[in-house]
Every structure is written in C-alpha cells, then in structure tokens.
Design a protein around this motif. Sequence first.
Motif, short mmCIF file in Angstrom:
data_model
loop_
_atom_site.label_atom_id
_atom_site.label_comp_id
_atom_site.label_asym_id
_atom_site.label_seq_id
_atom_site.Cartn_x
_atom_site.Cartn_y
_atom_site.Cartn_z
N PHE A 145 -5.86 11.50 31.14
CA PHE A 145 -6.07 10.21 31.11
C PHE A 145 -8.08 10.39 29.43
O PHE A 145 -8.69 9.29 28.96
CB PHE A 145 -7.74 11.11 32.15
CG PHE A 145 -7.69 11.05 33.69
CD1 PHE A 145 -7.13 9.51 34.34
CD2 PHE A 145 -7.29 11.97 34.48
CE1 PHE A 145 -6.08 9.32 34.77
CE2 PHE A 145 -6.74 11.65 35.35
CZ PHE A 145 -6.52 10.75 35.98
N LYS B 192 -6.42 10.53 26.58
CA LYS B 192 -5.67 9.51 25.43
C LYS B 192 -4.75 8.76 26.45
O LYS B 192 -3.79 7.64 25.43
CB LYS B 192 -4.03 10.10 24.30
CG LYS B 192 -5.45 11.55 23.69
CD LYS B 192 -4.18 12.48 23.00
CE LYS B 192 -4.71 13.16 22.47
NZ LYS B 192 -3.57 13.92 21.67
N GLY B 193 -4.32 8.61 27.30
CA GLY B 193 -3.46 7.51 27.77
C GLY B 193 -2.24 7.30 28.04
O GLY B 193 -1.61 8.66 27.42
N PHE C 125 3.24 8.34 34.69
CA PHE C 125 3.67 8.65 33.21
C PHE C 125 4.55 9.95 33.30
O PHE C 125 4.44 11.15 33.57
CB PHE C 125 1.97 9.07 33.10
CG PHE C 125 0.44 8.44 32.90
CD1 PHE C 125 0.44 7.78 31.84
CD2 PHE C 125 0.24 8.44 34.00
CE1 PHE C 125 -0.12 6.65 31.95
CE2 PHE C 125 -1.27 7.27 34.49
CZ PHE C 125 -0.99 6.47 33.28
N GLY D 242 -10.72 2.78 30.64
CA GLY D 242 -9.76 2.45 29.51
C GLY D 242 -9.40 0.82 30.24
O GLY D 242 -9.77 0.36 30.66
N THR E 266 0.98 0.11 29.42
CA THR E 266 0.30 1.35 28.49
C THR E 266 -1.12 0.95 28.44
O THR E 266 -2.35 -0.01 29.62
CB THR E 266 0.33 0.88 27.10
OG1 THR E 266 1.82 0.64 26.72
CG2 THR E 266 -0.41 1.95 25.98
N LEU E 267 -1.61 2.81 29.07
CA LEU E 267 -3.09 2.47 29.19
C LEU E 267 -3.44 2.69 28.90
O LEU E 267 -3.50 4.18 27.38
CB LEU E 267 -3.63 4.13 30.59
CG LEU E 267 -4.90 4.86 30.56
CD1 LEU E 267 -5.62 3.53 31.05
CD2 LEU E 267 -4.36 5.63 31.92
N LYS E 268 -4.76 2.20 27.72
CA LYS E 268 -5.91 2.39 26.51
C LYS E 268 -7.24 2.89 26.69
O LYS E 268 -7.52 2.61 27.47
CB LYS E 268 -5.76 1.09 25.74
CG LYS E 268 -4.67 0.54 24.99
CD LYS E 268 -4.50 -0.75 24.52
CE LYS E 268 -3.05 -1.72 24.44
NZ LYS E 268 -3.19 -2.88 23.37
N ILE E 269 -6.99 3.86 25.83
CA ILE E 269 -8.78 5.10 26.71
C ILE E 269 -9.61 3.90 25.50
O ILE E 269 -8.96 3.92 24.23
CB ILE E 269 -8.41 6.37 26.16
CG1 ILE E 269 -7.88 6.69 27.36
CG2 ILE E 269 -9.60 6.82 26.63
CD1 ILE E 269 -8.40 6.37 28.79
N VAL F 109 -5.69 -0.93 31.62
CA VAL F 109 -3.66 -1.22 31.37
C VAL F 109 -3.42 -2.63 31.01
O VAL F 109 -3.95 -3.82 31.17
CB VAL F 109 -3.64 -1.11 33.32
CG1 VAL F 109 -2.08 -1.10 33.41
CG2 VAL F 109 -4.00 0.28 33.46
#
Length: 296
Positions: free
Chosen positions: A99, A101-102, A126, A264, A86-89, A266
Amino acid sequence: MSSLVMSLPDGYALLGAEEKLEALWARVSEDPYAEGALPTRVPGPWGRRKLFSTEWNRGSFELSGDELPADRPKLVHTYGACARVTLKITAPHPYTGIFAKGGAALLRFSDAKGGGAFMPSIALKFMVSGKPSQNLLALPNDYREKGDLRCFSSVYCNATVPAKELDSKLVQGAFEKAAKALGGTRLHAVYLPLHHLAGMSADGAAVESAVVPDRVEFHPTEEVKRACPDARDFRVSLGRVPSGIKLFDVRGAAKIDTKAEPMGEVWLESGFVASRYGDERLFFAHDVGPKAATPH
C-alpha cells in the motif's frame, strides 16, 4: 473443462517481481477464447458441494504459487477476464507494504456465482521478488440489484455485506471456519484481511511495524463506466474497455466502521483477456489473516 499442464518456467518462484508478472501475463494472454466461443457451463449443485467443506476450502489458503494444481477445479469464480494494471498511490496515508508504493499487478474480474446469477468480484495479484505473490480480493460492498450485469455498477471492498442466500451463507461460513482452523482471525465473517499486503514490500522485504487498513474500497470511475458497454456477458463488456484509462479510485479506512479516505488509483495497462489459462490455472490464494487477535 479439460486440464492444462503446469506451465510456468522452472525457477519462477525465485524470479524478480517484474519477471514474474511478464511470465504470468504471457500465459494468461497466449490462449484467449474467441468472443463467440466463451464457455458458460459452471459446476452444478453436486459439483459445488465441496464448497461447504472446511477441508476443501483450506486449499484456498494453503496452496502456494500462482497456478492451481490440475486436480482442483474452480468451483466459484469459474470464468473471468484478466488485465495488467498499476496501483498508483496518489494521496498521503499511513499504510505500509504494498500500500505504501503501489505497483504493477494482474487484475482478474470474475463471476463468483455463474449460472444466470451475476456476482462480480475482483482480485489483484502483486508480485513479490523471490516470494509468493500478495493477493487482494474484493466483492461488491453492498447488495446488487437482481439482473444487474454491469461490472462497474458496484464499489468493491474487502469487507462486505453478508450473503442473503442460504447456499452462499454456508460457503461463507465454511471459508471462515477454514481460516480459523489455520489459526487466522477475522473482524467479521465477510472480511478478506489485508495484513499480508501491508506487511510485505514488492522487493520481498518484510515490514517490521506494519500499518494495516481494515478496509480498502475500489470506486469505479465515470470514465470506465462510459467505456464499458452493457453486454449479456461481462467478459464481452470488459473486452471493449480500452487500455490507458483509470478503472478505480482507491480509498482506505483505518477501522472497519470509519470513513474511507483517498489513497490511490488503479490504471488499466492492457486490454482485458478471457482465456483458458486464466480460468483453469491462474490462482489467487486467500490469506488467513493475522495469527493472533489484533486491536481494532
């Protein structure tokens, strides 16, 4: 390597982003190699000659979907290991699209060279509802020490140093020519553009006024460096990394030569899996970049 049949479900391209990720992860994780039977044979110089062909490399940009056709082997990035992330901003920034919201993604670590010379790379996929996935590709942002087999000793970036070896220089040049032949533009040769990611949201909505970072960096955390043991095969090392830890701190830069700022993180949501499907069929399309020159 023997071929696998195309196996994603009918109507896959029209599914929602979460459904696509579930379907793709099911394929990746259902046929893992046994740890003691990890394949290592890579195409030799004659087999890799196609990499110097602009025509062959066009396929990396023009093929659609998340699976490779049966007649197109992976001549580079042949072996790898995949995981859900999960990419967290976590910090304010101006960038749009993915980019902003991730979200959930499929991550693949692979060896760009093989045959004794280890050049790790990462690719993030994604999913987008009803539309093709958006892929982010990154290489080490600086030259690695010879013999370094660690996955997390480098910062990964979409804009990196040019190759030193002649064969790698020729491959990089062929990829750049293929992108230009398809109408794309480049800031410089070793640059993997991010415009497609900034221009599309996970729900499939296009961004009207996209704000694109020129450079995104993935900085390995101290936690994952401790958790990833040194092994002679990077897939064994990754297989020891427990889920639930932060892999990377992510930074973005508006221009290629400016300092990257925090944006962010990961996080690892599963264990890493090395599998036949991930090596033979999973596909990360390259993007040609903007079709017209953009100011920088």
